[in-house]
Design an enzyme around this catalytic site. Structure first.
Site, PDB file in Angstrom:
ATOM      1  N   MET A  85       0.815  -1.213   0.000  1.00 54.47           N
ATOM      2  CA  MET A  85       0.000   0.000   0.000  1.00 54.47           C
ATOM      3  C   MET A  85       0.850   1.265   0.000  1.00 54.47           C
ATOM      4  SD  MET A  85      -3.189  -0.880   2.519  1.00 54.47           S
ATOM      5  CE  MET A  85      -4.078   0.573   1.950  1.00 54.47           C
ATOM      6  N   GLU A  86       2.159   1.104   0.123  1.00 56.08           N
ATOM      7  CA  GLU A  86       3.026   2.285   0.174  1.00 56.08           C
ATOM      8  C   GLU A  86       3.914   2.353  -1.074  1.00 56.08           C
ATOM      9  OE1 GLU A  86       4.606   3.281   4.102  1.00 56.08           O
ATOM     10  OE2 GLU A  86       3.361   1.676   4.945  1.00 56.08           O
TER      11      GLU A  86
END
Length: 333
Positions: free
Chosen positions: A124-125
């Protein structure tokens, strides 16, 4: 006894605490400037901190979520990561993070080096893999030279990459705030309102968690001790690390240094206004309903905690070569 000498003694005895006395007596301590022992490593870490080639898309760097021109945060409720994904938690400031007992809101990383590895492989990063990120760096001649000069043979490894990033982040301290100047003896550095706010800050009990040089970062506390904290944020806090139900909704106490710059506040980024954050913390954590004047005074005090921001220039990143793997733009995947 000489009359002039006696007058000097009497004046000293009534002039208040000495500098050493003030620092010793107060629960808040000054932040000291950092001493750089390995400038080449720090400079390499700075380049890596700003380099988006450590991400899958080639667009996201450490500075994307910990922007050094924005108080070391991104001023979003939760950060935006790979493929425009909305992160699950507010991005804490990287400034003065070396003073934390652990890293991340739940403390799952023991130190800055361990923390630096997390976002690179988080889907997600930065959404890369550690292996591919290392391959990218190894394909860049200038990085190979810098790593070799600092770490010796076969130097580009995950441990060395995160060690260099951590070395840079350790320099990101913010000394010389107006409150630090007051702690060091300059009574004119803060106003009467700001000093009154500090007295209220101590009297109502904020210093039970926000103390020391960073005014926080040294313990984990449940969010909502007296009253429950109502939020839609899914983060459950330290229970994710310890597995103990008693740690549910316990989060690392954030630093209050530079707090006027690091809005929105709390782990869910729910409050944009510092006055509101003061009111919520007093009610939920301390069971105190503060008067408007006390809130205004405490807010004024908190703004004296903004120190000298890191003096940096965005580095010139080493150029890629034809062998460098081409990143996939995250907006078109």
């Amino acid at each position: 006894m000489n009359a002039k000498f006696l007058c000097l003694v009497l004046a000293a005895s009534i002039s208040g605490p000495t500098l050493a006395d003030r620092i010793a007596q107060e629960p808040v301590k000054p932040i000291e400037p950092v001493k750089v022992d390995e400038p080449a490593k720090v400079e390499l870490g700075k380049k890596l901190f700003f380099d988006p080639r450590l991400s899958r898309s080639g667009f996201i760097s450490c500075n994307s979520c910990h922007n050094l021109s924005m108080g070391g945060s991104d001023n979003l409720p939760t950060s935006i990561g790979h493929n425009w994904q909305k992160g699950p938690i507010n991005s804490p400031t990287v400034l003065n993070s070396s003073l934390n007992v652990a890293q991340f809101w739940d403390g799952r990383a023991a130190n800055l080096q361990e923390q630096a590895a997390g976002p690179i492989s988080n889907p997600m990063e930065m959404a890369f893999t550690h292996a591919l990120a290392i391959d990218v760096l190894r394909s860049i001649p200038a990085y190979r030279e810098e790593f070799a000069a600092i770490y010796g043979d076969d130097p580009i490894s995950l441990d060395n990459v995160t060690d260099a990033i951590a070395a840079f982040e350790e320099t990101l301290v913010t000394p010389n705030s107006r409150f630090d100047q007051w702690l060091k003896g300059d009574d004119k550095a803060i106003t009467e309102q700001e000093l009154a706010g500090y007295q209220t800050f101590k009297e109502v009990g904020c210093v039970a968690c926000h103390y020391g040089p960073a005014l926080g970062g040294t313990s984990f506390q449940r969010m909502g001790i007296v009253e429950p904290y109502v939020t839609d944020n899914p983060a459950e806090g330290r229970v994710a690390v310890t597995g103990k139900d008693a740690d549910r909704f316990s989060f690392k106490v954030p630093t209050l240094r530079n707090v006027e710059l690091t809005y929105p506040y709390f782990h869910d980024g729910a409050y944009w206004n510092l006055e509101e954050a003061v009111d919520v913390m007093a009610r939920l954590q301390l069971g105190r309903k503060l008067e408007d004047k006390d809130i205004a005074n405490m807010t004024a005090f908190l703004k004296t905690l903004t120190g000298d921001q890191p003096d940096f220039a965005i580095p010139q990143l080493p150029p890629s070569t034809a062998e460098t793997p081409r990143p996939v733009p995250f907006a078109t995947e």
